[in-house]
Design a protein around this motif. Structure first.
Motif, PDB file in Angstrom:
ATOM      1  N   ASP A 116      37.437  50.179 -53.482  1.00  0.00           N
ATOM      2  CA  ASP A 116      36.883  48.848 -53.241  1.00  0.00           C
ATOM      3  C   ASP A 116      36.665  48.605 -51.462  1.00  0.00           C
ATOM      4  OD1 ASP A 116      37.549  48.083 -55.642  1.00  0.00           O
ATOM      5  OD2 ASP A 116      39.185  46.881 -55.811  1.00  0.00           O
ATOM      6  N   ASN A 117      37.281  49.002 -50.723  1.00  0.00           N
ATOM      7  CA  ASN A 117      36.822  48.935 -49.248  1.00  0.00           C
ATOM      8  C   ASN A 117      35.802  50.265 -49.132  1.00  0.00           C
ATOM      9  OD1 ASN A 117      38.534  47.621 -49.085  1.00  0.00           O
ATOM     10  ND2 ASN A 117      39.983  48.827 -47.937  1.00  0.00           N
ATOM     11  N   GLU A 132      46.759  56.203 -50.298  1.00  0.00           N
ATOM     12  CA  GLU A 132      48.065  57.067 -50.089  1.00  0.00           C
ATOM     13  C   GLU A 132      49.138  56.444 -50.666  1.00  0.00           C
ATOM     14  OE1 GLU A 132      48.615  56.858 -45.664  1.00  0.00           O
ATOM     15  OE2 GLU A 132      47.969  58.912 -45.832  1.00  0.00           O
ATOM     16  N   MET A 133      49.273  54.576 -51.446  1.00  0.00           N
ATOM     17  CA  MET A 133      49.996  54.537 -51.843  1.00  0.00           C
ATOM     18  C   MET A 133      49.029  53.873 -53.059  1.00  0.00           C
ATOM     19  SD  MET A 133      50.647  51.220 -48.924  1.00  0.00           S
ATOM     20  CE  MET A 133      49.118  51.062 -49.221  1.00  0.00           C
ATOM     21  N   GLN A 134      47.874  54.845 -53.631  1.00  0.00           N
ATOM     22  CA  GLN A 134      47.969  54.668 -54.989  1.00  0.00           C
ATOM     23  C   GLN A 134      47.784  53.421 -54.905  1.00  0.00           C
ATOM     24  OE1 GLN A 134      50.379  57.401 -57.237  1.00  0.00           O
ATOM     25  NE2 GLN A 134      50.476  58.699 -56.607  1.00  0.00           N
ATOM     26  N   SER A 135      46.374  52.695 -54.521  1.00  0.00           N
ATOM     27  CA  SER A 135      46.386  51.342 -54.368  1.00  0.00           C
ATOM     28  C   SER A 135      44.646  51.387 -55.041  1.00  0.00           C
ATOM     29  CB  SER A 135      46.482  50.526 -53.353  1.00  0.00           C
ATOM     30  OG  SER A 135      45.386  49.344 -53.488  1.00  0.00           O
ATOM     31  N   PRO A 136      43.731  50.337 -56.439  1.00  0.00           N
ATOM     32  CA  PRO A 136      42.555  50.313 -56.648  1.00  0.00           C
ATOM     33  C   PRO A 136      41.795  50.090 -55.109  1.00  0.00           C
ATOM     34  CG  PRO A 136      44.370  48.872 -56.987  1.00  0.00           C
ATOM     35  CD  PRO A 136      44.818  49.830 -57.047  1.00  0.00           C
ATOM     36  N   LYS A 137      42.470  49.664 -54.222  1.00  0.00           N
ATOM     37  CA  LYS A 137      41.413  48.636 -53.385  1.00  0.00           C
ATOM     38  C   LYS A 137      40.884  49.489 -52.090  1.00  0.00           C
ATOM     39  CE  LYS A 137      44.553  44.540 -52.500  1.00  0.00           C
ATOM     40  NZ  LYS A 137      45.138  44.000 -51.405  1.00  0.00           N
ATOM     41  N   ALA A 138      41.802  51.015 -52.389  1.00  0.00           N
ATOM     42  CA  ALA A 138      40.765  52.291 -51.370  1.00  0.00           C
ATOM     43  C   ALA A 138      39.315  51.730 -51.934  1.00  0.00           C
ATOM     44  CB  ALA A 138      41.734  53.434 -51.801  1.00  0.00           C
ATOM     45  N   ASP A 186      41.571  52.145 -43.272  1.00  0.00           N
ATOM     46  CA  ASP A 186      42.749  51.630 -44.637  1.00  0.00           C
ATOM     47  C   ASP A 186      42.575  51.434 -45.480  1.00  0.00           C
ATOM     48  OD1 ASP A 186      43.568  49.852 -41.881  1.00  0.00           O
ATOM     49  OD2 ASP A 186      41.712  47.719 -42.452  1.00  0.00           O
ATOM     50  N   GLU A 214      44.620  54.483 -46.354  1.00  0.00           N
ATOM     51  CA  GLU A 214      46.885  54.582 -46.736  1.00  0.00           C
ATOM     52  C   GLU A 214      46.451  53.549 -47.218  1.00  0.00           C
ATOM     53  OE1 GLU A 214      46.878  51.362 -43.051  1.00  0.00           O
ATOM     54  OE2 GLU A 214      46.596  53.479 -40.947  1.00  0.00           O
ATOM     55  N   GLU A 215      45.343  52.845 -48.139  1.00  0.00           N
ATOM     56  CA  GLU A 215      45.659  52.407 -49.645  1.00  0.00           C
ATOM     57  C   GLU A 215      45.386  53.721 -50.487  1.00  0.00           C
ATOM     58  OE1 GLU A 215      45.806  49.286 -50.418  1.00  0.00           O
ATOM     59  OE2 GLU A 215      45.988  48.345 -48.652  1.00  0.00           O
TER      60      GLU A 215
END
Length: 838
Positions: free
Chosen positions: A359-360, A351-357, A345, A348-349
């Motif tokens: 955090d995960n 690739e969407m440039q999400s800061p959750k990456a 996950d 995938e985050e």
């Protein structure tokens, strides 16, 4: 293009998940009705063999030939890899070996083993009454087969390379409703075990006995054994499936299919589930009796079991049904909160440039190494390139966060997936799973590509995996000489140009292929480029190129190889032709002569060979020497005289050059006549002895006058004569005569030999007589000599005379100070050596 989530094809059976992966579409033409064919698939996603079912009526199709044939396809279908015309009788068994050999068994017990996918085969017969009784059906395993005959006899073949058909223990009389086998590698007896449904029960037959397992749920229409040999699935006429262990001690599960129609197939899906297939319907039965159903609209399906799953083949598709691997389930299972799933996950985050990456990743940091490993392993289990990349991206992302991580497994998996994706392509049609690839091995995969003549891909994979490529080039060249249309010179030039400088190339293997194809000249030309004579020579001999084989062996300098060629030539050529071949080759002639001298290894030379060799080579002196040696070995003087006469006749042709040899033969003849007289006069056998041996025997028998006559006649040197006389006297234990000799002032051989001979013969008293007569000895030698005779006191006197205190003290210690001998030694040397003895 949207890519389906991996769980889209999953089915849950109890605690486990199973998935059906679509491998290929449009496999066979729609006008090919699979219902009319017997289908057999090679293990590890190998080739598929189709043969028209002889028991079914088939509608005439103008587009298809009516002549029977065995057609081989890849799992992707399309054009056949090979079509084998068949006119050799009714086929009762069609199967594959583990290394993709096609086995065809006919009704009369003939077995053909097609060892590649190009039509080459070997053939053998089952014997054991198969021709008379006829074969009913067959079952195959990795390297062997079992045939059930019409009289219920079972014939086992445990090796296709060296087939030795043997009868197994006979089952009882009665109809065999179904049968299967457990391969030797999974049985305690290490012998194949056959399971037969007869009556209500199951009988197990092996090499020694046939036992009843005491079941009462039969008869069983299908019996199938799990790939690991631990479990057996039984299908009854009432539609029930029983799963029991292979020892028949425990019933593990059962399932009611509720079908009154007998299925076409009952096979294992890996080692945990059973697959049942009817015409267009497939049931998957899990470990606890749970099941799932799959339907096919395109008509008849066929099941091709493999070690870790089942291939389902229909006209329009080829699917692979298997248990979802643990790592894959952990990553993709809906609602999974495993570290590997969270890491996927996270990418995938990312690739969407999400800061959750981030955090995960931080959330699973304590388990990040485990998550990376799981993603790498799960990538290997995926058939979808998209999900392979996603999982490897996740693993790459995870290991980039780690301070220390061994990337070897990651790199190996990337290499493996690149190889697997290349061979899974529909043009190749080898949809190997990761587990199948591990069991097959990279070298096994390359062999399969070579059988399909996919040389370029095989070379690329071998180079990519850093494997040797010589086998690939040799296979290519062998195929070129078999199938190519070029003339011999052109073919040889192209092969040599292509393979020149390549390491490990065996031109012998290519030449053998050319010879077997009837291209003898090409084979000879190719062998000239083989650097190893040990490989050249056997093939040249089989090609009847005898002289060339001998020349190559001589050039190699390998004596054993030359002897091998000479032995083969001696066996197949007339004697005159054999000598004609070796006469112009001095090395070969010398080795033949040496071998003839050695003879049979126990000292008996091959005189017939030597005579023929010397006669052919006009070597009269050597030929005469053979007759002389023969004469000396003869027990009868008359025969020996005849041999010497033949020797003289050979030498008489050139008397001026053979003066010495003629004289030697004359002396040998004289010796023979004298020995004949001794035989007659003395009543003993002297014939065949040498001059020295004759003198020895005469001295021992007491005829010293005759011995001296021999000495004078043959001019035996005085020293030699004394030695012979001494040895003869010692041998007869004539101590008085030796003692008389000791009274002489001089001996031509000195007196030390007398000392040694008497001492060795067990007469130390007489040996001691010769010690004072020995001259020129080393300092202290007389002390040792007296000591060897057991005369320590005399030895001590010598030590005193030589003023050798150490020797005297040693003798005193050896004798013992309190003994009479010790006191005598002290008396002899006490005054000279003072207090050393205290």
């Amino acid at each position: 293009m949207d890519v389906a989530h991996p769980t889209a094809g999953w089915e849950q059976l109890g605690p486990s998940f199973y998935r059906k992966v679509q491998l290929y579409t449009q496999v066979f033409d729609q006008d090919l009705d699979l219902d009319n064919y017997i289908v057999a698939g090679a293990p590890y996603s190998g080739a598929i063999a189709l043969y028209r079912d002889e028991g079914k009526l088939v509608a005439y199709q103008p587009t298809r030939t009516s002549k029977p044939s065995i057609d081989l396809y890849s799992c992707a279908g399309g054009e056949p890899i090979l079509s084998i015309p068949w006119d050799s009788g009714s086929i009762k068994g069609l199967g594959w070996s583990e290394d993709e050999k096609l086995l065809v068994v006919t009704a009369d017990g003939t077995v053909r083993c097609y060892f590649d996918l190009q039509g080459e085969f070997t053939q053998f017969s089952l014997g054991n009454g198969a021709e008379d009784s006829g074969v009913k059906s067959c079952r195959f395993y990795a390297h062997g087969l079992v045939a059930l005959l019409n009289n219920n006899s079972l014939v086992s073949v445990s090796s296709y390379s060296e087939p030795r058909p043997k009868l197994l223990a006979p089952p009882p009389e009665g109809e065999v409703h179904s049968w299967s086998l457990i391969p030797p590698s999974y049985t305690n007896s290490r012998s194949v075990e056959v399971l037969l449904s007869i009556g209500q029960t199951i009988y197990v037959s092996d090499a020694t006995a046939c036992e009843d397992r005491g079941l009462d749920q039969g008869p069983f229409t299908h019996i199938t054994v799990s790939p690991n040999g631990k479990f057996v699935a039984l299908y009854t006429k009432t539609g029930r499936v029983y799963v029991i262990n292979s020892t028949f001690e425990e019933n593990l599960s059962e399932h009611d299919s509720k079908s009154k129609i007998p299925p076409k197939y009952v096979e294992w899906c890996g080692k945990d589930a059973v697959v049942i297939a009817w015409e267009d319907e497939v049931h998957l039965v899990g470990p606890y009796g749970s099941s799932a159903k799959f339907y096919y609209d395109s008509g008849r399906v066929h099941l091709l079991p493999d070690y870790d799953g089942v291939r389902i083949v229909a006209n329009d598709r080829c699917d692979f049904l298997q248990k979802v691997p643990e790592d894959t389930e952990e990553v993709f299972k809906l609602g999974s909160d495993s570290p590997a799933s969270i890491l996927l996950d996270a990418v995938e985050e990312l690739e969407m440039q999400s800061p959750k990456a981030d955090d995960n990743v931080q959330l699973i940091r304590p388990h990040l190494v485990e998550a990376v490993d799981k993603c790498v392993n799960a990538a290997g289990q995926e058939f979808s390139e998209h999900w392979q990349k996603q999982l490897l991206k996740a693993a790459s992302f995870g290991k980039s966060v780690l301070d220390i991580y061994n990337s070897d497994d990651f790199v190996d998996m990337c290499e493996t997936l690149r190889v697997l994706n290349a061979v899974r392509n529909y043009k190749i049609g080898l949809p190997l799973s990761y587990e199948q690839y591990q069991r097959l091995s990279p070298s096994g995969l390359i062999t399969r590509l070579l059988n399909r003549h996919e040389y370029l891909l095989a070379l690329r994979i071998a180079s990519y995996l850093r494997l040797p490529t010589d086998k690939i080039y040799v296979h290519w060249a062998s195929a070129k000489v078999r199938l190519g249309s070029e003339d011999d010179d052109t073919a040889c030039r192209k092969i040599v140009e292509k393979l020149s400088g390549k390491p490990g190339i065996s031109f012998e293997a290519i030449a053998r292929a050319a010879y077997e194809e009837g291209r003898g000249r090409l084979a000879t030309e190719l062998l000239n480029h083989e650097p190893r004579a040990g490989r050249q020579v056997p093939l040249l001999l089989s090609m009847e190129e005898d002289e060339l084989a001998l020349d190559k062996a001589i050039e190699s300098g390998d004596t054993d190889l030359i002897y091998f060629v000479l032995h083969q030539l001696r066996r197949k050529l007339p004697l005159a032709s054999f000598f004609r071949v070796i006469n112009s080759r001095p090395t070969a002639t010398a080795l033949v002569e040496a071998a003839a001298h050695e003879g049979d290894g126990d000292g008996h030379e091959d005189t017939a060979m030597l005579k023929d060799l010397y006669y052919q080579d006009d070597r009269r002196i050597d030929g005469a020497a053979v007759f002389v040696r023969e004469a000396l070995r003869q027990p009868e003087s008359r025969t020996a005289g005849d041999k010497l006469a033949l020797a003289s006749k050979l030498l008489a042709d050139n008397p001026k050059e053979n003066v010495f040899e003629i004289g030697a033969v004359r002396e040998a003849n004289l010796l023979l006549r004298m020995q004949e007289g001794f035989d007659r006069d003395l009543g003993d056998n002297f014939t065949g002895l040498s001059v020295n041996q004759t003198m020895f025997k005469l001295y021992r028998l007491g005829y010293s006058g005759r011995a001296k006559k021999i000495q004078g006649e043959f001019k035996v040197p005085e020293k030699v004569a004394w030695w012979v006389r001494l040895q003869a006297l010692v041998a007869k234990r004539d101590w008085n005569e030796i003692e008389e000799i000791s009274k002489q002032r001089k001996s031509p051989i000195g007196w030390e030999p007398f000392f040694n001979q008497c001492l060795q013969a067990g007469n130390p008293r007489l040996a001691a007589v010769f010690v004072p007569k020995c001259t020129g000895l080393e300092q202290g030698a007389t002390i040792t000599m007296y000591e060897k005779c057991g005369m320590r006191v005399r030895a001590a006197e010598e030590a005193v005379k030589l003023k050798d205190g150490d020797a005297w003290l040693r003798l005193l210690e050896a004798a013992g100070r309190g003994t009479n001998e010790g006191r005598e030694i002290e008396r002899v040397g006490g005054q000279v050596f003072g207090g050393r003895g205290r």
